[in-house]
Design a protein around this motif. Structure first.
Motif, PDB file in Angstrom:
ATOM      1  N   ARG A 193       0.830  -1.214   0.000  1.00 22.69           N
ATOM      2  CA  ARG A 193       0.000   0.000   0.000  1.00 22.69           C
ATOM      3  C   ARG A 193       0.862   1.262   0.000  1.00 22.69           C
ATOM      4  N   LYS A 194       2.009   1.215   0.694  1.00 19.94           N
ATOM      5  CA  LYS A 194       2.928   2.358   0.669  1.00 19.94           C
ATOM      6  C   LYS A 194       3.461   2.579  -0.748  1.00 19.94           C
ATOM      7  N   VAL A 195       3.829   1.490  -1.411  1.00 12.53           N
ATOM      8  CA  VAL A 195       4.344   1.596  -2.778  1.00 12.53           C
ATOM      9  C   VAL A 195       3.250   2.103  -3.709  1.00 12.53           C
ATOM     10  N   ARG A 196       2.008   1.656  -3.528  1.00 16.49           N
ATOM     11  CA  ARG A 196       0.905   2.150  -4.363  1.00 16.49           C
ATOM     12  C   ARG A 196       0.759   3.658  -4.224  1.00 16.49           C
ATOM     13  N   LYS A 197       0.858   4.156  -2.996  1.00 14.82           N
ATOM     14  CA  LYS A 197       0.753   5.602  -2.779  1.00 14.82           C
ATOM     15  C   LYS A 197       1.920   6.340  -3.436  1.00 14.82           C
ATOM     16  N   LEU A 198       3.114   5.750  -3.385  1.00 16.25           N
ATOM     17  CA  LEU A 198       4.272   6.362  -4.032  1.00 16.25           C
ATOM     18  C   LEU A 198       4.116   6.356  -5.552  1.00 16.25           C
ATOM     19  N   LEU A 199       3.593   5.255  -6.095  1.00 10.61           N
ATOM     20  CA  LEU A 199       3.346   5.195  -7.538  1.00 10.61           C
ATOM     21  C   LEU A 199       2.294   6.220  -7.944  1.00 10.61           C
ATOM     22  N   THR A 228       6.752   2.849 -20.454  1.00 12.36           N
ATOM     23  CA  THR A 228       7.184   3.147 -19.095  1.00 12.36           C
ATOM     24  C   THR A 228       8.544   3.841 -19.129  1.00 12.36           C
ATOM     25  N   THR A 229       8.839   4.537 -18.035  1.00  8.23           N
ATOM     26  CA  THR A 229      10.152   5.170 -17.890  1.00  8.23           C
ATOM     27  C   THR A 229      11.042   4.222 -17.098  1.00  8.23           C
ATOM     28  N   SER A 230      11.916   4.754 -16.298  1.00  9.53           N
ATOM     29  CA  SER A 230      12.871   3.930 -15.551  1.00  9.53           C
ATOM     30  C   SER A 230      12.316   3.414 -14.225  1.00  9.53           C
ATOM     31  N   ILE A 231      11.056   3.689 -13.941  1.00 13.55           N
ATOM     32  CA  ILE A 231      10.446   3.188 -12.710  1.00 13.55           C
ATOM     33  C   ILE A 231       9.761   1.871 -13.042  1.00 13.55           C
ATOM     34  N   PRO A 232      10.255   0.768 -12.497  1.00 15.48           N
ATOM     35  CA  PRO A 232       9.733  -0.547 -12.883  1.00 15.48           C
ATOM     36  C   PRO A 232       8.338  -0.816 -12.332  1.00 15.48           C
ATOM     37  N   LEU A 233       7.534  -1.498 -13.143  1.00 20.84           N
ATOM     38  CA  LEU A 233       6.201  -1.934 -12.744  1.00 20.84           C
ATOM     39  C   LEU A 233       6.117  -3.446 -12.928  1.00 20.84           C
ATOM     40  N   LYS A 234       5.419  -4.094 -12.028  1.00 22.76           N
ATOM     41  CA  LYS A 234       5.186  -5.535 -12.155  1.00 22.76           C
ATOM     42  C   LYS A 234       3.926  -5.721 -12.979  1.00 22.76           C
ATOM     43  N   THR A 235       4.081  -6.104 -14.239  1.00 21.36           N
ATOM     44  CA  THR A 235       2.965  -6.203 -15.165  1.00 21.36           C
ATOM     45  C   THR A 235       2.412  -7.612 -15.325  1.00 21.36           C
ATOM     46  N   GLN A 236       3.010  -8.560 -14.642  1.00 18.44           N
ATOM     47  CA  GLN A 236       2.550  -9.941 -14.676  1.00 18.44           C
ATOM     48  C   GLN A 236       2.331 -10.393 -13.235  1.00 18.44           C
ATOM     49  N   PRO A 237       1.150 -10.893 -12.905  1.00 19.24           N
ATOM     50  CA  PRO A 237       0.929 -11.278 -11.509  1.00 19.24           C
ATOM     51  C   PRO A 237       1.725 -12.499 -11.077  1.00 19.24           C
ATOM     52  N   ASP A 238       2.040 -13.391 -11.996  1.00 20.67           N
ATOM     53  CA  ASP A 238       2.667 -14.641 -11.543  1.00 20.67           C
ATOM     54  C   ASP A 238       3.603 -15.271 -12.568  1.00 20.67           C
ATOM     55  N   SER A 250      10.879 -11.137  -4.188  1.00 16.79           N
ATOM     56  CA  SER A 250      10.925 -10.654  -2.805  1.00 16.79           C
ATOM     57  C   SER A 250      11.581  -9.273  -2.673  1.00 16.79           C
ATOM     58  N   GLU A 251      12.337  -8.835  -3.665  1.00 14.92           N
ATOM     59  CA  GLU A 251      13.044  -7.555  -3.594  1.00 14.92           C
ATOM     60  C   GLU A 251      12.315  -6.400  -4.279  1.00 14.92           C
ATOM     61  N   TYR A 252      11.228  -6.676  -4.997  1.00 13.73           N
ATOM     62  CA  TYR A 252      10.593  -5.639  -5.811  1.00 13.73           C
ATOM     63  C   TYR A 252      10.159  -4.420  -5.006  1.00 13.73           C
ATOM     64  N   LEU A 253       9.429  -4.609  -3.920  1.00 18.57           N
ATOM     65  CA  LEU A 253       8.914  -3.466  -3.163  1.00 18.57           C
ATOM     66  C   LEU A 253      10.049  -2.586  -2.659  1.00 18.57           C
ATOM     67  N   LYS A 254      11.095  -3.214  -2.175  1.00 16.88           N
ATOM     68  CA  LYS A 254      12.273  -2.478  -1.693  1.00 16.88           C
ATOM     69  C   LYS A 254      12.964  -1.753  -2.859  1.00 16.88           C
ATOM     70  N   THR A 255      13.107  -2.436  -3.985  1.00 18.01           N
ATOM     71  CA  THR A 255      13.777  -1.856  -5.152  1.00 18.01           C
ATOM     72  C   THR A 255      13.015  -0.653  -5.692  1.00 18.01           C
ATOM     73  N   VAL A 256      11.707  -0.792  -5.873  1.00 14.98           N
ATOM     74  CA  VAL A 256      10.932   0.301  -6.455  1.00 14.98           C
ATOM     75  C   VAL A 256      10.855   1.486  -5.493  1.00 14.98           C
ATOM     76  N   ARG A 257      10.805   1.227  -4.194  1.00 15.15           N
ATOM     77  CA  ARG A 257      10.814   2.348  -3.232  1.00 15.15           C
ATOM     78  C   ARG A 257      12.121   3.133  -3.336  1.00 15.15           C
ATOM     79  N   GLN A 258      13.236   2.429  -3.489  1.00 19.00           N
ATOM     80  CA  GLN A 258      14.531   3.104  -3.598  1.00 19.00           C
ATOM     81  C   GLN A 258      14.618   3.914  -4.886  1.00 19.00           C
ATOM     82  N   LEU A 287      12.115   5.185  -6.586  1.00 18.09           N
ATOM     83  CA  LEU A 287      11.232   6.337  -6.422  1.00 18.09           C
ATOM     84  C   LEU A 287      11.872   7.396  -5.523  1.00 18.09           C
ATOM     85  N   LYS A 288      12.520   6.945  -4.461  1.00 17.59           N
ATOM     86  CA  LYS A 288      13.203   7.879  -3.564  1.00 17.59           C
ATOM     87  C   LYS A 288      14.304   8.627  -4.322  1.00 17.59           C
ATOM     88  N   ASP A 289      15.065   7.889  -5.139  1.00 16.47           N
ATOM     89  CA  ASP A 289      16.137   8.515  -5.921  1.00 16.47           C
ATOM     90  C   ASP A 289      15.586   9.561  -6.887  1.00 16.47           C
TER      91      ASP A 289
END
Length: 171
Positions: A104-110, A134-144, A155-163, A165-167
């Motif tokens: 939910r935090k990542v959704r708000k950042l997106l 898309t630009t350089s901000i990665p999105l998960k376009t496949q659920p599985d 397991s690293e996606y949420l952490k990676t995309v937050r970083q 976005l922060k950058d």
């Protein structure tokens, strides 16, 4: 943005010419236009909505899924795009996040990144056609489909995309 659904069929698992977007690493290292503009990007007019799906994502067995729907109609390029005055093809794209506290935090950042016009741009594809991508901000376009094709488990996606976005100044 709120939760809403469209009666239009979204082609969530298709991307541009049927191939997936660049890998997360590729997207993080290079921006489509080669530059990053602070504040507002070159995203064309579009819509972002989201809905909760009552199913889990691989790697998040106890959480529902947030499906984010991005819709960009065909349009005419502005001065912030590669070929002002020329048409571009729109896109309909879905992205997925776990409906967890971190998701939910990542959704708000997106959502913030979308409003700052940082998630999408107009670029020329390999066939010479201008289209929304898309630009350089990665999105998960496949659920599985696995992390190699922008799906879960990852397991690293949420952490990676937050970083990433922060950058880009989105916190």
């Amino acid at each position: 943005m709120g939760s809403s659904q469209s009666s239009d069929k979204l082609h969530c698992n298709r991307y541009l010419n049927g191939q997936g977007p660049p890998s997360l690493v590729q997207q993080a290292k290079e921006d489509v236009n080669g530059t990053y503009r602070a504040g507002h990007g070159s995203q064309p007019e579009g819509q972002m909505t989201w809905v909760i799906l009552h199913r889990d994502l691989p790697g998040f067995p106890n959480d529902n899924t947030v499906q984010i729907n991005y819709i960009f109609p065909d349009g005419i390029q502005t001065k912030k795009h590669p070929n002002p005055g020329q048409p571009y093809a729109g896109i309909r794209l879905c992205a997925y996040l776990p409906d967890s506290r971190e998701g939910r935090k990542v959704r708000k950042l997106l959502d913030k990144a979308f409003n700052q016009q940082l998630l999408f741009t107009v670029a020329t594809n390999q066939d010479g056609k201008d289209m929304v991508t898309t630009t350089s901000i990665p999105l998960k376009t496949q659920p599985d489909a696995g992390s190699k094709v922008d799906g879960y488990p990852d397991s690293e996606y949420l952490k990676t995309v937050r970083q990433i976005l922060k950058d880009k100044g989105v916190e």
